[in-house]
Motif scaffolding. Structure first.
Motif, PDB file in Angstrom:
ATOM      1  N   ARG A   1       0.811  -1.211   0.000  1.00 36.41           N
ATOM      2  CA  ARG A   1       0.000   0.000   0.000  1.00 36.41           C
ATOM      3  C   ARG A   1       0.847   1.265   0.000  1.00 36.41           C
ATOM      4  O   ARG A   1       0.396   2.324  -0.448  1.00 36.41           O
ATOM      5  CB  ARG A   1      -0.929   0.002   1.221  1.00 36.41           C
ATOM      6  N   LYS A   2       2.091   1.171   0.504  1.00 36.64           N
ATOM      7  CA  LYS A   2       2.962   2.348   0.473  1.00 36.64           C
ATOM      8  C   LYS A   2       3.412   2.654  -0.948  1.00 36.64           C
ATOM      9  O   LYS A   2       3.686   3.804  -1.290  1.00 36.64           O
ATOM     10  CB  LYS A   2       4.184   2.127   1.377  1.00 36.64           C
ATOM     11  N   THR A   3       3.504   1.616  -1.760  1.00 34.53           N
ATOM     12  CA  THR A   3       3.919   1.798  -3.152  1.00 34.53           C
ATOM     13  C   THR A   3       2.741   2.230  -4.017  1.00 34.53           C
ATOM     14  O   THR A   3       2.854   3.129  -4.855  1.00 34.53           O
ATOM     15  CB  THR A   3       4.509   0.491  -3.708  1.00 34.53           C
ATOM     16  N   PHE A   4       1.589   1.587  -3.798  1.00 29.29           N
ATOM     17  CA  PHE A   4       0.379   1.894  -4.559  1.00 29.29           C
ATOM     18  C   PHE A   4      -0.674   2.388  -3.562  1.00 29.29           C
ATOM     19  O   PHE A   4      -1.259   1.588  -2.838  1.00 29.29           O
ATOM     20  CB  PHE A   4      -0.133   0.648  -5.294  1.00 29.29           C
ATOM     21  N   PRO A   5      -0.889   3.688  -3.490  1.00 33.05           N
ATOM     22  CA  PRO A   5      -1.749   4.252  -2.439  1.00 33.05           C
ATOM     23  C   PRO A   5      -3.196   3.801  -2.509  1.00 33.05           C
ATOM     24  O   PRO A   5      -3.883   3.788  -1.496  1.00 33.05           O
ATOM     25  CB  PRO A   5      -1.634   5.771  -2.672  1.00 33.05           C
ATOM     26  N   ASP A   6      -3.703   3.409  -3.684  1.00 31.02           N
ATOM     27  CA  ASP A   6      -5.091   2.965  -3.797  1.00 31.02           C
ATOM     28  C   ASP A   6      -5.220   1.513  -3.351  1.00 31.02           C
ATOM     29  O   ASP A   6      -4.286   0.725  -3.449  1.00 31.02           O
ATOM     30  CB  ASP A   6      -5.584   3.098  -5.240  1.00 31.02           C
ATOM     31  N   THR A   7      -6.395   1.159  -2.855  1.00 27.28           N
ATOM     32  CA  THR A   7      -6.621  -0.213  -2.390  1.00 27.28           C
ATOM     33  C   THR A   7      -6.888  -1.169  -3.545  1.00 27.28           C
ATOM     34  O   THR A   7      -6.772  -2.375  -3.386  1.00 27.28           O
ATOM     35  CB  THR A   7      -7.808  -0.269  -1.414  1.00 27.28           C
ATOM     36  N   GLU A   8      -7.293  -0.605  -4.717  1.00 26.14           N
ATOM     37  CA  GLU A   8      -7.508  -1.457  -5.885  1.00 26.14           C
ATOM     38  C   GLU A   8      -7.191  -0.687  -7.159  1.00 26.14           C
ATOM     39  O   GLU A   8      -7.166   0.545  -7.174  1.00 26.14           O
ATOM     40  CB  GLU A   8      -8.920  -2.006  -5.912  1.00 26.14           C
ATOM     41  N   ILE A   9      -6.923  -1.437  -8.207  1.00 30.12           N
ATOM     42  CA  ILE A   9      -6.597  -0.857  -9.507  1.00 30.12           C
ATOM     43  C   ILE A   9      -7.641  -1.349 -10.503  1.00 30.12           C
ATOM     44  O   ILE A   9      -7.947  -2.543 -10.567  1.00 30.12           O
ATOM     45  CB  ILE A   9      -5.190  -1.297  -9.971  1.00 30.12           C
ATOM     46  N   LEU A  10      -8.206  -0.414 -11.296  1.00 28.93           N
ATOM     47  CA  LEU A  10      -9.211  -0.767 -12.294  1.00 28.93           C
ATOM     48  C   LEU A  10      -8.676  -0.465 -13.688  1.00 28.93           C
ATOM     49  O   LEU A  10      -8.103   0.608 -13.925  1.00 28.93           O
ATOM     50  CB  LEU A  10     -10.499   0.026 -12.071  1.00 28.93           C
ATOM     51  N   LYS A  11      -8.854  -1.411 -14.600  1.00 33.84           N
ATOM     52  CA  LYS A  11      -8.463  -1.206 -15.994  1.00 33.84           C
ATOM     53  C   LYS A  11      -9.629  -1.594 -16.898  1.00 33.84           C
ATOM     54  O   LYS A  11     -10.168  -2.698 -16.807  1.00 33.84           O
ATOM     55  CB  LYS A  11      -7.234  -2.046 -16.363  1.00 33.84           C
ATOM     56  N   SER A  12      -9.975  -0.675 -17.772  1.00 33.73           N
ATOM     57  CA  SER A  12     -11.066  -0.946 -18.694  1.00 33.73           C
ATOM     58  C   SER A  12     -10.690  -2.048 -19.675  1.00 33.73           C
ATOM     59  O   SER A  12      -9.601  -2.049 -20.251  1.00 33.73           O
ATOM     60  CB  SER A  12     -11.430   0.330 -19.470  1.00 33.73           C
ATOM     61  N   LEU A  13     -11.598  -3.002 -19.831  1.00 35.06           N
ATOM     62  CA  LEU A  13     -11.391  -4.089 -20.789  1.00 35.06           C
ATOM     63  C   LEU A  13     -12.034  -3.779 -22.142  1.00 35.06           C
ATOM     64  O   LEU A  13     -11.950  -4.586 -23.073  1.00 35.06           O
ATOM     65  CB  LEU A  13     -11.966  -5.398 -20.216  1.00 35.06           C
TER      66      LEU A  13
END
Length: 451
Positions: free
Chosen positions: A23-35
């Motif tokens: 979480r320190k590297t990626f501040p968001d709890t989840e990543i969303l990518k459009s398919l």
């Protein structure tokens, strides 16, 4: 719908949860990518291709193979976004990012030792002290941020030129002075790789403490040219016959007579034999056994070492039980009263050192044949006789990797193990000891070469 898919306005998105430790590297709890599709089947296929790429970034970041900046930039590229962080030329090249507060190597060694010493035996602590001194003498007490892959390569190349036990063999000499000596027998590849592994552990400690972002030792071990079964040799049938024929009388130092015999007919480790108590020779379900345990001062290699090993009929016929009774009647607790325990290396040194001399004088000049070769002989002999690996592992005290038989299965009954171990016979006719090599395998024998 799969947990890694999400729908927004009819369009499917890949949903990647960010691991808690990142979480320190990626501040968001989840990543969303459009398919970029509204079709469920197409979305699942696209997601199955993209998920491993995200998981790879998480793994590389966690292991220190890439920096946090590099990880964020890789994710940004996969999301078709412009990276927010501009990498320095040094970071792009995969070099460690210097930290002004990073300590020198000696301080890291002290920290690492303090964190782990509670789990070390005195012998292990002494070994690590020697390993750390050697690494420190080669690398120097410099900042851990300056230990690059080139530095590790230099360490590896230096180690390959040094003998084993360098400080014991050449006290008072510098590393360069030792390297300059003629006719040096270098340490084994196994030892070199062990030292590189320890250096790697120090670097992983630095990553956890935030002193550096990568591990420069990864992938730099020396590739072994020997198979694992060739690193130590098994005694041949003729070797063991020779040993039995020249063993000294048990009258004055019985451990010198019984120790090798027990090793040959049980496969027990030297330390396990030397630590035996009189009470460890017992009957279980009508079978005489060695009870290998960690009671009192005894120490075993691992949890799997605790076991019952049936006593071979040859040992009983030679009078082992009568000897045990004699020691018991004398009021002794230990089976070998003359062996004194040392905190560093247990009960082994006296018998081990004697056997090394005996082995070279009466048996063989082959340095790959030692007391431990008895274990290899037992393992190889039973294997050639068609015994199941799981039974061999139980006799030798090796962990069973099978979940079904290892976790859920109970140990073999002593009667079954006795049937197996009784198949070993060095002193009968050739057929009785089937599976045993009477000579060394020829160099031209058909076998696969390890890569």
């Amino acid at each position: 719908m799969a947990s890694f898919l999400r729908i927004r306005n009819g369009n499917f998105y890949l949903r990647m949860r960010v691991p808690a430790d990142l979480r320190k590297t990626f501040p968001d709890t989840e990543i969303l990518k459009s398919l970029r599709t509204k079709d469920p089947k197409t979305a699942r296929l696209s997601a199955s291709c993209l998920r491993p790429r995200f998981l790879e970034v998480f793994t590389l970041t966690r292991c220190g193979f890439i920096t946090d900046d590099q990880a964020r930039n890789r994710i940004a590229e996969m999301l078709n976004r412009k990276p927010k962080d501009v990498l320095s030329a040094q970071a792009v090249e995969g070099q460690p990012t210097p930290s002004p507060s990073a300590p020198n190597l000696k301080k890291v060694i002290e920290q690492y030792s303090s964190d782990h010493k509670s789990a070390w035996t005195p012998k292990t602590a002494l070994e690590y002290e020697s390993y750390f001194k050697l690494l420190l003498d080669i690398i120097g007490d410099q900042s851990v941020t300056k230990i690059t892959r080139d530095v590790v390569r230099d360490v590896r190349d230096t180690l390959t030129k040094l003998p084993a036990h360098v400080y014991k063999k050449h006290p008072g000499m510098t590393i360069q002075q030792v390297i300059a000596l003629p006719n040096i027998t270098p340490m084994s590849t196994t030892t070199v790789n062990k030292l590189l592994t320890i250096l790697g552990s120090l670097m992983r400690h630095c990553i956890k403490e935030g002193f550096r972002r990568d591990n420069p030792t990864e992938g730099l071990k020396i590739q072994k040219t020997r198979r694992a079964d060739e690193e130590r040799k098994a005694y041949t049938r003729e070797d063991i016959r020779k040993i039995i024929s020249v063993l000294p009388s048990p009258a004055s130092k019985p451990e010198r007579y019984w120790g090798p015999l027990i090793g040959a007919y049980s496969g027990m480790r030297l330390g396990e034999i030397c630590g035996l108590h009189v009470a460890d020779i017992k009957q279980v379900d009508g079978v005489w056994c060695f009870d290998v345990n960690e009671l009192d001062e005894k120490r075993l290699k691992n949890a799997s070492s605790t076991r019952l090993v049936p006593i071979h009929p040859r040992l009983i016929n030679k009078g082992l039980l009568e000897f045990v009774e004699t020691v018991r009647n004398a009021g002794n607790i230990k089976l070998w009263p003359d062996l004194v325990r040392r905190d560093i290396d247990g009960f082994c040194p006296a018998l081990g050192n004697w056997y090394s001399r005996f082995n070279r004088q009466y048996v063989t000049d082959d340095k790959l044949k030692t007391f431990h070769s008895f274990r290899h002989s037992v393992a190889n002999g039973l294997k050639q006789l068609g015994v199941q690996e799981v039974m061999i592992s139980e006799i030798l005290g090796h962990a069973n990797s099978s979940i079904t038989s290892g976790r859920y299965g109970k140990r073999y009954q002593p009667k079954l193990l006795l049937e197996v171990i009784s198949m070993l016979d060095y002193e009968g006719d050739e057929k009785a000891g089937g599976g045993w090599e009477t000579t060394e395998p020829s160099a031209s024998s058909d076998r696969t070469t390890s890569s």
